[in-house]
Structure formats: structure tokens, C-alpha cells
Write an enzyme that holds these catalytic residues in place. Structure first.
Site, PDB file in Angstrom:
ATOM      1  N   ARG A 199       0.803  -1.221   0.000  1.00 11.74           N
ATOM      2  CA  ARG A 199       0.000   0.000   0.000  1.00 11.74           C
ATOM      3  C   ARG A 199       0.838   1.275   0.000  1.00 11.74           C
ATOM      4  NH1 ARG A 199      -4.247  -0.940   4.594  1.00 11.74           N
ATOM      5  NH2 ARG A 199      -2.241  -1.409   5.520  1.00 11.74           N
ATOM      6  N   LYS A 243       1.820 -19.629   7.186  1.00 13.90           N
ATOM      7  CA  LYS A 243       1.003 -19.917   8.356  1.00 13.90           C
ATOM      8  C   LYS A 243       0.694 -18.602   9.069  1.00 13.90           C
ATOM      9  CE  LYS A 243       4.023 -20.247  12.197  1.00 13.90           C
ATOM     10  NZ  LYS A 243       4.330 -20.627  13.475  1.00 13.90           N
ATOM     11  N   HIS A 288       4.678 -27.118  13.261  1.00 16.00           N
ATOM     12  CA  HIS A 288       6.047 -27.659  13.228  1.00 16.00           C
ATOM     13  C   HIS A 288       6.183 -29.025  13.920  1.00 16.00           C
ATOM     14  CE1 HIS A 288       6.701 -23.688  11.912  1.00 16.00           C
ATOM     15  NE2 HIS A 288       6.889 -23.129  13.077  1.00 16.00           N
TER      16      HIS A 288
HETATM   17  N1  LIG Z   1       7.469 -11.998   9.706  1.00 13.50           N
HETATM   18  C1  LIG Z   1       7.741 -13.271   9.785  1.00 13.50           C
HETATM   19  O1  LIG Z   1       8.875 -13.698  10.072  1.00 13.50           O
HETATM   20  C2  LIG Z   1       6.663 -14.296   9.519  1.00 13.50           C
HETATM   21  C3  LIG Z   1       6.941 -15.663   9.769  1.00 13.50           C
HETATM   22  C4  LIG Z   1       5.956 -16.613   9.483  1.00 13.50           C
HETATM   23  C5  LIG Z   1       4.745 -16.212   8.973  1.00 13.50           C
HETATM   24  N2  LIG Z   1       4.493 -14.889   8.759  1.00 13.50           N
HETATM   25  C6  LIG Z   1       3.201 -14.525   8.171  1.00 13.50           C
HETATM   26  O2  LIG Z   1       3.428 -13.791   6.971  1.00 13.50           O
HETATM   27  C7  LIG Z   1       2.443 -12.797   6.806  1.00 13.50           C
HETATM   28  C8  LIG Z   1       3.114 -11.417   6.711  1.00 13.50           C
HETATM   29  O3  LIG Z   1       3.814 -11.149   7.910  1.00 13.50           O
HETATM   30  P1  LIG Z   1       4.688  -9.835   8.126  1.00 13.50           P
HETATM   31  O4  LIG Z   1       5.341 -10.024   9.454  1.00 13.50           O
HETATM   32  O5  LIG Z   1       5.549  -9.575   6.957  1.00 13.50           O
HETATM   33  O6  LIG Z   1       3.563  -8.710   8.258  1.00 13.50           O
HETATM   34  P2  LIG Z   1       3.749  -7.115   8.221  1.00 13.50           P
HETATM   35  O7  LIG Z   1       5.138  -6.729   8.532  1.00 13.50           O
HETATM   36  O8  LIG Z   1       2.654  -6.563   9.056  1.00 13.50           O
HETATM   37  O9  LIG Z   1       3.473  -6.754   6.684  1.00 13.50           O
HETATM   38  C9  LIG Z   1       2.189  -6.771   6.131  1.00 13.50           C
HETATM   39  C10 LIG Z   1       2.263  -6.320   4.691  1.00 13.50           C
HETATM   40  O10 LIG Z   1       0.953  -6.381   4.145  1.00 13.50           O
HETATM   41  C11 LIG Z   1       0.712  -5.175   3.417  1.00 13.50           C
HETATM   42  N3  LIG Z   1      -0.705  -4.839   3.472  1.00 13.50           N
HETATM   43  C12 LIG Z   1      -1.537  -4.903   4.525  1.00 13.50           C
HETATM   44  N4  LIG Z   1      -2.769  -4.498   4.169  1.00 13.50           N
HETATM   45  C13 LIG Z   1      -2.704  -4.160   2.863  1.00 13.50           C
HETATM   46  C14 LIG Z   1      -3.637  -3.674   1.930  1.00 13.50           C
HETATM   47  N5  LIG Z   1      -4.928  -3.451   2.258  1.00 13.50           N
HETATM   48  N6  LIG Z   1      -3.226  -3.465   0.678  1.00 13.50           N
HETATM   49  C15 LIG Z   1      -1.923  -3.682   0.314  1.00 13.50           C
HETATM   50  N7  LIG Z   1      -1.003  -4.150   1.156  1.00 13.50           N
HETATM   51  C16 LIG Z   1      -1.389  -4.387   2.417  1.00 13.50           C
HETATM   52  C17 LIG Z   1       1.517  -4.153   4.158  1.00 13.50           C
HETATM   53  O11 LIG Z   1       1.752  -3.078   3.279  1.00 13.50           O
HETATM   54  P3  LIG Z   1       1.760  -1.535   3.786  1.00 13.50           P
HETATM   55  O12 LIG Z   1       2.537  -1.558   5.067  1.00 13.50           O
HETATM   56  O13 LIG Z   1       2.417  -0.810   2.681  1.00 13.50           O
HETATM   57  O14 LIG Z   1       0.354  -1.176   4.023  1.00 13.50           O
HETATM   58  C18 LIG Z   1       2.784  -4.923   4.475  1.00 13.50           C
HETATM   59  O15 LIG Z   1       3.638  -4.923   3.362  1.00 13.50           O
HETATM   60  C19 LIG Z   1       1.519 -12.923   8.014  1.00 13.50           C
HETATM   61  O16 LIG Z   1       0.464 -13.767   7.661  1.00 13.50           O
HETATM   62  C20 LIG Z   1       2.375 -13.615   9.048  1.00 13.50           C
HETATM   63  O17 LIG Z   1       1.617 -14.341   9.978  1.00 13.50           O
HETATM   64  C21 LIG Z   1       5.432 -13.932   9.012  1.00 13.50           C
END
Ligand SMILES: NC(=O)c1ccc[n+]([C@@H]2O[C@H](COP(=O)([O-])OP(=O)(O)OC[C@H]3O[C@@H](n4cnc5c(N)ncnc54)[C@H](OP(=O)(O)O)[C@@H]3O)[C@@H](O)[C@H]2O)c1
Length: 518
Positions: free
Chosen positions: A65, A174, A266
Site C-alpha cells: 500500500r 502460516k 512444526h
Molecule cells: N514476519 C515473519 O517472520 C513471519 C513468519 C511466518 C509467517 N508470517 C506470516 O506472513 C504474513 C506477513 O507477515 P509480516 O510479518 O511480513 O507482516 P507485516 O510486517 O505486518 O506486513 C504486512 C504487509 O501487508 C501489506 N498490506 C496490509 N494491508 C494491505 C492492503 N490493504 N493493501 C496492500 N497491502 C497491504 C503491508 O503493506 P503496507 O505496510 O504498505 O500497508 C505490508 O507490506 C503474516 O500472515 C504472518 O503471519 C510472518
């Protein structure tokens, strides 16, 4: 390399011949400005570029976004690679070639116009494969998956019915739901617009070399496979301990707890690889069929109090520093009963494992971060040595160290040299580092490559997810209203609550804790 090693190298059995090749494609990452993208996905793709393992040509488009242009996003990613990649450095030449194929598409996931912009970007690519072979990586909240696949279908970017000569796949992270009903709903939303064959559910544990090696170890070694059953195995212990506490993730953890965060995915994945029957081939469906069969053979937990122990850490010392208790962590309720530790005793009702207990445990704020599987064999009759009195002989065991100090060791008894007649456990040790050198690719590298190649072996099929929820849901229901008891609290920096010692002691065993590297 010594002569023996050279010979072993020549004798390697190469299983890669039928391996699917990677074809030119475009990878579209939804959630391009998020934590997962910067810390894991781009560093993994960059390392694949270093190793020349990416298809050629390839394009990577980030979708999120926030307003930014290609140049700004590339700079952010480069800084991310320098900070988070396993090499912690950026090769300028590789980076400039890699970055030239990376671009950003700004938009809201719910806005059809954003998908028109994305389609326009894809159309601008000259090579047809770059327009039609598409890997959509959903690094976003699961609540947004349904909307994205629907929009992709609407924009004709994701075709549920396969078109010859092209492919589209969707990779999801997940949590795959929070219980069985929500997993069913999520799966239904995804499969309305994408075929199950197009959905690649990631459990990063399956990308680890050591986890993949479980099947090779079991099924390519007759000496071990013959012992891998109820006749020889007394019990199995699977430990996944984390030194970290919940830190800033208290809000998330209050909703998940150890059961949803670690066990449903896991630990049950590792259990299914350790205990499954040999598949008829190494094809994805054959392996996944056996894993599901195994999960379905796990006896439902009827007596939660006797088979499951929850735990929660209170303040204690970890690595010489005071760690807050869970209830003092940010965004955690001061009377929270959420489990930061779990121990389970499970039985597998099939021919091979009938009567063998499988003890699983996982926890946060533990003394070490380690993942290990210990296969404990039955003791010898103890006839020869019992007459001399003293302690009973330690039974043999095989420990698969999944991380860190990756390797496998066999523990057996040997005579202590000298005039005294003493027998004590000794170890035969295989270490990945000393055998293969320090080759530790990130799980995401392997998983991304497999998704690009379209090999689903290391990804979780719909029925695996749903069966796993079917195992854990009744346990969560069993304790839902009950507060934790005193015996279920443990000090941060310890190996868990007293109640977990009681659980395993009731079967006449003790937990074998992972040991730090020497
Ligand atoms: N981080 C990890 O290590 C990890 C590990 C395992 C699983 N996961 C899973 O992976 C997924 C992502 O995790 P994350 O930690 O990367 O989350 P995050 O840091 O909160 O990032 C979320 C992303 O989604 C985008 N987004 C949210 N709403 C949006 C919308 N309406 N339109 C366009 N883009 C949108 C955000 O973009 P903007 O900020 O530009 O709005 C941001 O790039 C989650 O399901 C999480 O449970 C993450």
C-alpha cells in the site's frame, strides 16, 4: 578432501534426475513492505541469485500500500539483505543484476484498479513466460488471502483451470487458520479461485536440510529402519525449545499460544516425518499421503489432564539477564492463562507404533534454542551386568539434532578403559559441519525454489492442515476455562514446569534436554 571422502562422493546416489526444472517466471510478493519480505524472502531470493539458481529470465514485483518507487524499494531491500541475509553482505555485481529485475507496484489489495496496474506491468514484459508463469507470494494477513485470490482471478492473472504451457501458483504462510472451522473457511476461500494443486502452504520447518534428511536417514539405511518400530523403540521425545520469550509479539501470542504457534504445525510435521510409513515414491503426493495417514493414526487425546501439560514462564534469568514473566510482557493480560510451554504424550494407533509413547514439548524462555528428536530404544535384558549391581545400563538412543549443531548421534554403551569393569554411554557423532562443511542455506531459499519448480513435496496439503487441527482442537477445548496451576508455571531460563516432569515420569522416563555445543 581425503581418499575415503572422495570415494563416498563418487558413490552418492543422485535423486535429482527427475527433478522439475525452474522455468522463467515473475514472482509477485504481496506484502512487499512487510517484515517477512525484508527479513526472509528477498535475502533468500538474493542468495538464490548468488548461486545462479533462479530461473533466467526472472522478474520480482513487490505489491503493497505504501507509496514508493522502484529505486526506494530496491534501496530498502539492499539494506535488508546486508542486515538479515545469511552472508550479511551484498555482492555489488550480483545485486545490480538482481535489482534490475525488481520493481514495485503500489496499491490496495482490495482495489481492482491496483490489479489492473499489476496486469499492465506484467504485459510490459517481452518474454511470454514472464507474463504467464506467475508465483504469487502472499506475505500478508491470512484474512486477506481470499480477497487477493478473488481479485487475481478477476484480473485473469490467476487461472484455476490450467492453460498448457503456463502456470500460476499461490504461496501462503502460516497460520492456516486458528482452529478447524477457520482452516476449513480459509481453504474454501483459497480453493474457490485456485486449484489445490496451485496452493503452496509454507511451513518453514520443512525447508530445513535436517528435516528433509529425516526421510533419507530413515529410508536409505537398512540398519536403522529395521529398528524403527514398537519392537525396538521404547519411546520418542521431540523437543523444540526457544530461548526467546514473546518479546514484542505479546498481542499475537495471546491469540495463539504454543499449541497454535508450534504444535499444530512444526511439531506435528516433524512427528509425521519421524513416524510415517515409507512412501511408494518420492513424488509429492506419495509423501504427503503417508504424512496424512500418520496424522490420522494419532489417537485422539481423551484424557487431557494425563496427556497434556501447559506451562507459562514467570520472571527468571536467561543468559545471565533477568527476563520478565509472560504476564509482564507487553500486550499480555496480567492474568493470562496462555501457554508458553506445552508437553504432550501421544500414541499412534498403527501396526508399527502401537503402544509406543511419543512425548512432544515446546516452550519459550528456555535455556537453549534447539530442535531435537530422540529415539530411545528398549533396554537390554540387563542380565549380564545386573549381577554386578550398580546403576542400570543407559538404553541406546539416536538423536537427530535438527538445529543448531545439526547432526545425528548414536548413544551406546562402551567399556571404560582400565582395570576396573565399568560401562558407560559413549557417542558416535555425525555432524553436518564436519562432514559437508558449513553449508546452511536458509529454509526459504529451498522453499522458494521448490515453489518456482512446482514441486509440492515440502509444502502442506489441505488435508494435512485440517487433520492437524482435528488433533489439537479437542485438547484446547479440554483446558479452555481452566486456570494454570502452580505446577504449570516455570521460571524463565528453566526447562519447563514440574507438571511436565510428572507427565513423563508417569511413564517411567525423564526428559532428555538438548545440550549446548561443546
Ligand atoms: N514476519 C515473519 O517472520 C513471519 C513468519 C511466518 C509467517 N508470517 C506470516 O506472513 C504474513 C506477513 O507477515 P509480516 O510479518 O511480513 O507482516 P507485516 O510486517 O505486518 O506486513 C504486512 C504487509 O501487508 C501489506 N498490506 C496490509 N494491508 C494491505 C492492503 N490493504 N493493501 C496492500 N497491502 C497491504 C503491508 O503493506 P503496507 O505496510 O504498505 O500497508 C505490508 O507490506 C503474516 O500472515 C504472518 O503471519 C510472518
Amino acid at each position: 578432501m581425503d581418499d575415503l571422502n572422495q570415494l563416498d562422493e563418487i558413490m552418492a546416489c543422485r535423486l535429482d534426475d527427475g527433478r522439475k526444472a525452474v522455468s522463467p517466471c515473475t514472482i509477485v510478493i504481496f506484502g512487499a513492505s512487510g517484515d517477512l519480505t525484508i527479513r526472509k524472502l528477498i535475502p533468500a531470493l538474493y542468495h538464490l541469485a548468488v548461486e545462479k539458481a533462479l530461473p533466467s529470465p526472472v522478474r520480482i514485483i513487490g505489491f503493497a500500500r505504501r507509496e514508493k518507487d522502484d529505486a526506494v524499494w530496491r534501496e530498502e531491500l539492499k539494506a535488508g539483505v546486508a542486515q538479515f541475509s545469511r552472508s550479511k553482505s551484498v555482492d555489488e555485481k550480483v545485486w545490480s543484476e538482481f535489482a534490475a529485475n525488481v520493481s514495485y507496484c503500489q496499491g490496495d489489495l482490495t482495489d481492482p484498479a491496483a490489479y489492473t496496474r499489476l496486469a499492465g506491468k506484467l504485459t510490459s514484459f517481452g518474454v511470454p513466460e514472464l507474463r504467464n508463469n506467475l508465483l504469487f507470494y502472499l506475505a500478508i494477513s491470512p484474512s486477506q488471502f481470499g480477497a487477493v485470490v478473488e481479485q487475481l482471478c478477476g484480473a485473469n492473472l490467476l487461472k484455476r483451470v490450467e492453460t498448457p504451457g503456463e502456470w500460476q501458483r499461490v504461496v501462503v504462510e502460516k497460520p492456516f487458520g486458528t482452529d478447524l472451522p477457520s482452516a476449513l473457511k480459509l481453504n474454501n476461500e483459497l480453493t474457490r479461485f485456485a486449484h489445490e494443486k496451485q496452493i503452496f502452504r509454507i511451513d518453514h520447518y520443512l525447508g530445513k536440510e535436517t528435516v528433509q534428511n529425516i526421510l533419507m536417514f530413515r529410508f536409505s539405511n537398512a540398519i536403522f529402519e529395521q529398528l524403527w518400530n514398537r519392537t525396538s523403540v521404547d519411546h520418542v521425545q521431540i523437543t523444540v525449545s526457544e530461548k526467546v520469550g514473546v518479546g514484542g509479539r505479546g498481542g499475537y501470542y495471546e491469540e495463539s499460544g504454543a499449541m497454535r504457534d508450534m504444535v499444530q504445525n512444526h511439531l506435528l510435521q516433524v512427528l509425521s516425518l519421524i513416524a510415517m510409513e515409507p512412501p511408494v515414491s518420492l513424488e509429492a503426493e506419495a509423501v504427503r499421503d503417508e504424512k496424512v495417514k500418520l496424522l490420522k493414526s494419532i489417537r485422539p487425546v481423551r484424557d487431557v489432564d494425563k496427556q497434556v501439560v501447559r506451562g507459562q514462564y514467570f520472571a527468571g534469568m536467561v543468559d545471565g539477564k533477568l527476563r520478565n514473566g509472560y504476564r509482564q510482557e507487553e500486550k499480555v493480560k496480567t492474568d493470562s492463562n496462555v501457554e508458553t510451554y506445552l508437553a504432550l504424550k501421544l500414541f499412534i494407533d498403527n501396526w508399527r507404533w502401537s503402544g509406543v509413547p511419543f512425548f512432544l514439548r515446546t516452550g519459550k524462555s528456555m535455556p537453549l534454542s534447539a530442535s531435537e528428536v530422540r529415539i530411545q530404544f528398549k533396554p537390554t535384558p540387563n542380565v549380564l551386568f545386573a549381577a554386578k549391581g550398580g546403576l542400570k545400563l543407559d538404553p541406546n538412543s539416536i538423536t537427530l539434532r535438527l538445529q543448531p549443531n545439526e547432526g545425528i548421534y548414536l548413544r551406546f554403551n562402551g567399556k571404560v578403559p582400565g582395570a576396573n569393569l565399568q560401562v558407560r554411554p559413549v557417542r558416535m557423532n555425525f555432524s553436518y559441519d564436519s562432514e559437508f562443511g558449513a553449508y546452511t542455506p536458509e529454509a526459504y531459499e529451498r522453499l522458494l525454489l521448490e515453489a518456482i519448480a512446482g514441486d509440492a513435496t515440502l509444502f502442506i496439503r489441505r488435508d494435512e492442515v485440517e487433520t492437524a487441527w482435528g488433533i489439537v482442537d479437542p485438547i484446547r477445548k479440554g483446558w479452555s476455562d481452566k486456570p494454570l496451576t502452580n505446577r504449570e508455571f516455570y521460571s524463565a531460563g528453566s526447562w519447563g514446569p514440574v507438571a511436565a516432569e510428572d507427565l513423563i515420569a508417569a511413564s517411567g522416563h525423564t526428559w532428555r534436554d538438548p545440550q549446548p555445543a561443546k
